[in-house]
Design a protein around this motif. Structure first.
Motif, PDB file in Angstrom:
ATOM      1  N   THR A 192       0.853  -1.181   0.000  1.00 14.05           N
ATOM      2  CA  THR A 192       0.000   0.000   0.000  1.00 14.05           C
ATOM      3  C   THR A 192       0.889   1.230   0.000  1.00 14.05           C
ATOM      4  OG1 THR A 192      -1.814  -1.101   1.177  1.00 14.05           O
ATOM      5  CG2 THR A 192      -1.733   1.310   1.279  1.00 14.05           C
ATOM      6  N   ASP A 224       0.250  -5.120  -8.310  1.00 14.19           N
ATOM      7  CA  ASP A 224      -0.774  -5.419  -7.303  1.00 14.19           C
ATOM      8  C   ASP A 224      -0.755  -4.391  -6.176  1.00 14.19           C
ATOM      9  OD1 ASP A 224      -1.670  -7.710  -8.663  1.00 14.19           O
ATOM     10  OD2 ASP A 224      -0.084  -8.925  -7.743  1.00 14.19           O
ATOM     11  N   THR A 269      -1.914  -1.136  -3.900  1.00  9.24           N
ATOM     12  CA  THR A 269      -3.017  -0.304  -3.442  1.00  9.24           C
ATOM     13  C   THR A 269      -2.457   1.095  -3.263  1.00  9.24           C
ATOM     14  OG1 THR A 269      -4.169  -2.092  -2.300  1.00  9.24           O
ATOM     15  CG2 THR A 269      -4.656   0.144  -1.581  1.00  9.24           C
ATOM     16  N   ILE A 329      -3.163   5.079  -2.218  1.00  5.16           N
ATOM     17  CA  ILE A 329      -3.988   6.097  -1.568  1.00  5.16           C
ATOM     18  C   ILE A 329      -3.562   7.448  -2.111  1.00  5.16           C
ATOM     19  CG2 ILE A 329      -4.731   7.075   0.632  1.00  5.16           C
ATOM     20  CD1 ILE A 329      -3.452   4.522   1.961  1.00  5.16           C
ATOM     21  N   ILE A 336      -1.479  -0.907 -10.612  1.00  7.92           N
ATOM     22  CA  ILE A 336      -2.366  -0.595  -9.491  1.00  7.92           C
ATOM     23  C   ILE A 336      -3.547  -1.551  -9.488  1.00  7.92           C
ATOM     24  CG2 ILE A 336      -3.864   1.144  -8.448  1.00  7.92           C
ATOM     25  CD1 ILE A 336      -2.091   3.296  -9.633  1.00  7.92           C
ATOM     26  N   ARG A 337      -3.744  -2.212  -8.353  1.00  5.85           N
ATOM     27  CA  ARG A 337      -4.885  -3.112  -8.187  1.00  5.85           C
ATOM     28  C   ARG A 337      -6.080  -2.384  -7.584  1.00  5.85           C
ATOM     29  NH1 ARG A 337      -6.891  -5.546  -3.875  1.00  5.85           N
ATOM     30  NH2 ARG A 337      -5.086  -4.935  -2.618  1.00  5.85           N
ATOM     31  N   LYS A 338      -5.803  -1.434  -6.668  1.00  2.00           N
ATOM     32  CA  LYS A 338      -6.880  -0.741  -5.968  1.00  2.00           C
ATOM     33  C   LYS A 338      -6.484   0.702  -5.723  1.00  2.00           C
ATOM     34  CE  LYS A 338      -9.549  -0.788  -1.632  1.00  2.00           C
ATOM     35  NZ  LYS A 338      -9.795  -1.510  -0.361  1.00  2.00           N
ATOM     36  N   MET A 339      -7.444   1.613  -5.912  1.00  6.27           N
ATOM     37  CA  MET A 339      -7.253   3.021  -5.591  1.00  6.27           C
ATOM     38  C   MET A 339      -8.158   3.395  -4.422  1.00  6.27           C
ATOM     39  SD  MET A 339      -5.011   4.758  -7.442  1.00  6.27           S
ATOM     40  CE  MET A 339      -5.562   6.361  -6.837  1.00  6.27           C
ATOM     41  N   ILE A 340      -7.611   4.145  -3.481  1.00  3.31           N
ATOM     42  CA  ILE A 340      -8.392   4.757  -2.400  1.00  3.31           C
ATOM     43  C   ILE A 340      -8.305   6.253  -2.659  1.00  3.31           C
ATOM     44  CG2 ILE A 340      -8.631   5.072   0.090  1.00  3.31           C
ATOM     45  CD1 ILE A 340      -7.210   2.392   0.466  1.00  3.31           C
ATOM     46  N   GLU A 377     -10.122  -2.030  -8.499  1.00  2.00           N
ATOM     47  CA  GLU A 377     -10.927  -1.803  -7.306  1.00  2.00           C
ATOM     48  C   GLU A 377     -10.853  -0.331  -6.927  1.00  2.00           C
ATOM     49  OE1 GLU A 377     -10.326  -4.542  -4.012  1.00  2.00           O
ATOM     50  OE2 GLU A 377      -9.222  -5.870  -5.374  1.00  2.00           O
ATOM     51  N   GLU A 388     -12.073   2.457  -3.744  1.00  2.00           N
ATOM     52  CA  GLU A 388     -12.696   2.846  -2.477  1.00  2.00           C
ATOM     53  C   GLU A 388     -12.811   4.362  -2.481  1.00  2.00           C
ATOM     54  OE1 GLU A 388     -11.698   2.753   2.322  1.00  2.00           O
ATOM     55  OE2 GLU A 388     -10.851   1.193   1.017  1.00  2.00           O
TER      56      GLU A 388
END
Length: 248
Positions: free
Chosen positions: A35, A61, A63, A65, A85-89, A109, A111
């Motif tokens: 992350t 992979d 995450t 922010i 990038i697998r997930k963005m917040i 993904e 959030e």
């Protein structure tokens, strides 16, 4: 006295925090599945060299922010293009067509956070506060699956703090101890992002000797900064350049 951070090898000089370049500053701390928190607001105050080095590292992979995801082909948009990038917040993603495409296709993904909530989650992470209550988002999809409580007749949503394995930030000036000075709106999310990371790397336009920055002018104490990289001539691209007809 200004200091050139490109003269040594990839190792740090003595006991200071300066690294020769962005790649060497990230080489032993960035890994798959981490992350990362990244400073900036739009393209203002983003750590351009560190983002490029993160792209070139091949770490995947991830995450991430960050208030937003840059634009297509620049800033964090580069990491979307390479599918790292697998997930963005995030708070806002409207300037990035590739972000939109990946999200709607179920490849990314997301959030979503109200902007103030995102800032406070980062600040809480840096301050060691595990969670807090806010009225923002109550009664909306933002509150789905989260604990809610009533205080003094008002309903609140519990939001958890955000912590990152690595924080990447941009400042104007640093001394060799890592004390940072930001310029104007480029301060934005950067201080909170720096505080929320277990390891913080700062990209700056000038490095000066320790003790040469007036303590009253320090925006972020060096205790929060682990590594410093010099990028004296960042591009500082403007998201949407608008000029008057005829240049008047």
């Amino acid at each position: 006295m200004s200091q050139n951070a490109t003269s040594p090898s990839t190792a740090r000089r003595g006991r200071d925090k300066c690294y020769a370049d962005a790649a060497s500053a990230l080489s032993d701390i960035v890994r798959d599945g981490q992350t990362l928190a990244v400073g900036g607001f739009g393209l203002c105050g983003i750590p351009e060299a560190l983002i490029a080095a993160l792209r070139d590292s091949g770490a995947k992979d991830l995450t991430v922010i960050s208030n937003n995801a840059g634009v297509d082909g620049f800033g964090l948009g580069q990491l979307l293009s390479t599918r790292q990038i697998r997930k963005m917040i995030s708070s806002y993603v409207g300037e990035n067509k590739e972000f939109e495409r990946q999200y709607l296709a179920g490849e990314l993904e997301l959030e979503f956070n109200p902007q103030g909530t995102l800032a406070e989650r980062l600040r809480a992470g840096g301050a060691g506060i595990p969670a807090f209550f806010t009225r923002t988002g109550y009664g909306t999809i933002v509150a789905q699956g989260k604990e809610t409580r009533e205080f003094d007749g008002h309903h609140y949503v519990m939001e958890t703090a955000l912590r990152a394995d690595v924080s990447l930030v941009k400042a104007w000036k640093a001394d060799t101890a890592g004390n940072l000075v930001f310029r104007k709106t480029a301060r934005n999310f950067n201080p909170a992002v720096a505080m929320a990371g277990k390891t913080c790397v700062a990209e700056v336009e000038e490095i000066v000797e320790g003790g040469s920055i007036d303590p009253d002018h320090v925006h972020l104490p060096g205790i929060y900064v682990d590594r410093i990289v010099l990028n004296a001539t960042p591009e500082k691209r403007i998201e949407q350049r608008t000029v008057r007809a005829g240049g008047k």
